[in-house]
Design an enzyme around this catalytic site. Structure first.
Site, PDB file in Angstrom:
ATOM      1  N   ARG A  92      11.605  -5.848   4.352  1.00 12.70           N
ATOM      2  CA  ARG A  92      11.478  -4.443   3.962  1.00 12.70           C
ATOM      3  C   ARG A  92      12.610  -3.571   4.523  1.00 12.70           C
ATOM      4  O   ARG A  92      12.995  -3.681   5.677  1.00 12.70           O
ATOM      5  CB  ARG A  92      10.142  -3.903   4.451  1.00 12.70           C
ATOM      6  N   ARG A  99       0.991  -8.222  13.568  1.00 15.09           N
ATOM      7  CA  ARG A  99       0.331  -7.237  12.701  1.00 15.09           C
ATOM      8  C   ARG A  99      -0.613  -7.938  11.721  1.00 15.09           C
ATOM      9  O   ARG A  99      -1.689  -7.434  11.412  1.00 15.09           O
ATOM     10  CB  ARG A  99       1.380  -6.419  11.944  1.00 15.09           C
ATOM     11  N   ARG A 147      12.477  -1.141   9.530  1.00 20.23           N
ATOM     12  CA  ARG A 147      11.560  -0.552  10.490  1.00 20.23           C
ATOM     13  C   ARG A 147      11.530  -1.417  11.745  1.00 20.23           C
ATOM     14  O   ARG A 147      11.606  -2.646  11.649  1.00 20.23           O
ATOM     15  CB  ARG A 147      10.159  -0.511   9.873  1.00 20.23           C
ATOM     16  N   ARG A 154      -8.447   1.428   9.798  1.00 19.70           N
ATOM     17  CA  ARG A 154      -7.908   0.101  10.130  1.00 19.70           C
ATOM     18  C   ARG A 154      -8.962  -0.769  10.814  1.00 19.70           C
ATOM     19  O   ARG A 154      -8.701  -1.900  11.141  1.00 19.70           O
ATOM     20  CB  ARG A 154      -6.762   0.218  11.122  1.00 19.70           C
ATOM     21  N   LYS A 178       0.825  -1.220   0.000  1.00 22.10           N
ATOM     22  CA  LYS A 178       0.000   0.000   0.000  1.00 22.10           C
ATOM     23  C   LYS A 178       0.858   1.269   0.000  1.00 22.10           C
ATOM     24  O   LYS A 178       0.606   2.180  -0.761  1.00 22.10           O
ATOM     25  CB  LYS A 178      -0.860   0.098   1.273  1.00 22.10           C
TER      26      LYS A 178
HETATM   27  P1  AMP Z   1       1.758   1.024   8.725  1.00 21.65           P
HETATM   28  O1  AMP Z   1       2.908   1.938   8.436  1.00 21.65           O
HETATM   29  O2  AMP Z   1       0.489   1.433   8.043  1.00 21.65           O
HETATM   30  O3  AMP Z   1       2.106  -0.424   8.486  1.00 21.65           O
HETATM   31  O4  AMP Z   1       1.461   1.162  10.292  1.00 21.65           O
HETATM   32  C1  AMP Z   1       2.429   0.850  11.266  1.00 21.65           C
HETATM   33  C2  AMP Z   1       1.767   0.780  12.643  1.00 21.65           C
HETATM   34  O5  AMP Z   1       1.179   2.039  12.962  1.00 21.65           O
HETATM   35  C3  AMP Z   1       0.622  -0.231  12.754  1.00 21.65           C
HETATM   36  O6  AMP Z   1       1.083  -1.530  13.021  1.00 21.65           O
HETATM   37  C4  AMP Z   1      -0.153   0.370  13.919  1.00 21.65           C
HETATM   38  O7  AMP Z   1       0.474   0.093  15.145  1.00 21.65           O
HETATM   39  C5  AMP Z   1      -0.037   1.864  13.664  1.00 21.65           C
HETATM   40  N1  AMP Z   1      -1.142   2.375  12.793  1.00 21.65           N
HETATM   41  C6  AMP Z   1      -1.060   2.820  11.517  1.00 21.65           C
HETATM   42  N2  AMP Z   1      -2.239   3.218  11.070  1.00 21.65           N
HETATM   43  C7  AMP Z   1      -3.121   3.026  12.075  1.00 21.65           C
HETATM   44  C8  AMP Z   1      -4.506   3.234  12.214  1.00 21.65           C
HETATM   45  N3  AMP Z   1      -5.258   3.723  11.209  1.00 21.65           N
HETATM   46  N4  AMP Z   1      -5.086   2.918  13.413  1.00 21.65           N
HETATM   47  C9  AMP Z   1      -4.346   2.439  14.425  1.00 21.65           C
HETATM   48  N5  AMP Z   1      -3.033   2.198  14.356  1.00 21.65           N
HETATM   49  C10 AMP Z   1      -2.409   2.492  13.191  1.00 21.65           C
END
Ligand code: AMP
Length: 292
Positions: free
Chosen positions: A127, A172, A161, A88, A13
């Protein structure tokens, strides 16, 4: 263009949102990036976010919704935006619908990037991101040409990361299945879901998404511009693949007798609007079909 990219962690994404943002000149709004920035800032909110992220859990809806609301109110989103990693869960999706309807800019389409489980795990654990320019690589599928050096900016700032280790990645994916995957049915029910295969290379996936947008979504977005969406007069919105014309709030204001100016309104999670301390159900705008 108001697009949401939906998919499991590791579905690509973020990479695709960046490419689409550059291609169409609209901002990518990534809640993951916003939260990582807050976490790096070290404030109270950032510390809370950091703990949830390190465990692979979701950060509280309240924190995330506040961030998204602030971001969507910035002027660079007027021409459109790409949401990446938000919503989410169902309460976030409902709150987003409420907020975007209140702003008069509902989502046009949700692109669901579908990837098989094995690939997801490799994508997550392999990644690497450039701390200098944000370019994303994968040690299994798309490593940088020279190990440790970013192809795009030439800096030696490639790093993994913190939440891409095997244990957090697993959690996750569990959280995704439990909380986020139900959004596929949520947007299907709204007839806004398009599914794209996320297997293969970055360029292939980008081409698939681009074709879908150009053939299916962009002509309708152009109709919004031609029809005066966001300006005066008729606002064209997409509803279940059909073009529906609705009187815009600004046009309605002109024709309606002047009313006392409302104080600031905030959209709550349930999609209700709070005006000057009073909670009122949102009024659905009257819609009329446009004749062909
Ligand atoms: P991402 O970069 O989208 O993979 O997000 C990394 C982490 O950020 C996730 O595993 C969550 O802990 C947190 N996170 C990102 N977006 C959200 C969201 N919309 N709601 C809650 N936690 C989020």
């Amino acid at each position: 263009m108001r697009i949401l990219l939906l998919g499991a962690p590791g579905s690509g994404k973020g990479t695709q949102a960046k490419l689409l943002g550059e291609r169409y000149g609209i901002p990518q709004i990534s809640t993951g990036d916003l939260l990582r920035e807050a976490a790096a800032g070290g404030g109270k909110l950032g510390r809370r976010a950091k703990a949830a992220m390190a465990a692979g859990e979701l950060v509280s809806d309240e924190v995330v919704l506040g961030m998204v609301e602030q971001r969507l109110k910035k002027p660079d989103t007027k021409r459109g935006f790409i949401l990446d990693g938000f919503p989410r869960n169902i309460p976030q999706a409902q709150a987003l619908d409420g907020l975007l309807n209140w702003l008069g800019r509902p989502l046009q389409v949700t692109l669901y990037i579908n990837v098989n489980q094995d690939t997801l795990v490799k994508r997550l654990t392999g990644r690497i991101t450039c701390g200098g320019c944000g370019a994303i690589y994968n040690e299994f599928f798309s490593p940088p040409r020279k190990s440790g050096v970013c192809d795009a900016c030439g800096r030696r700032k490639l790093k993994k990361r913190g939440d891409d280790n095997a244990a957090t990645a697993h959690n996750r994916l569990v959280v995704y299945e439990r909380d986020t995957e139900p959004l596929v049915d949520y947007y299907k029910a709204q007839q806004k879901l398009r599914t794209v295969s996320g297997d293969g290379g970055v360029k292939d996936i980008c081409a698939r998404i681009g074709n879908l947008i150009d053939a299916d979504i962009r002509p309708l977005s152009t109709a919004v511009e031609l029809g005066g969406g966001g300006g005066d007069g008729v606002q064209t919105i997409i509803s279940g693949g059909q073009v529906v014309a609705a009187e815009s709030p600004s046009a309605a204001k002109k024709s309606a007798p002047a009313k006392k100016k409302k104080k600031t309104a905030a959209v709550s999670r349930a999609g209700t609007t709070k005006v000057a301390g009073k909670k009122t159900a949102r009024k659905k705008p009257t819609t009329t079909r446009r004749k062909k």
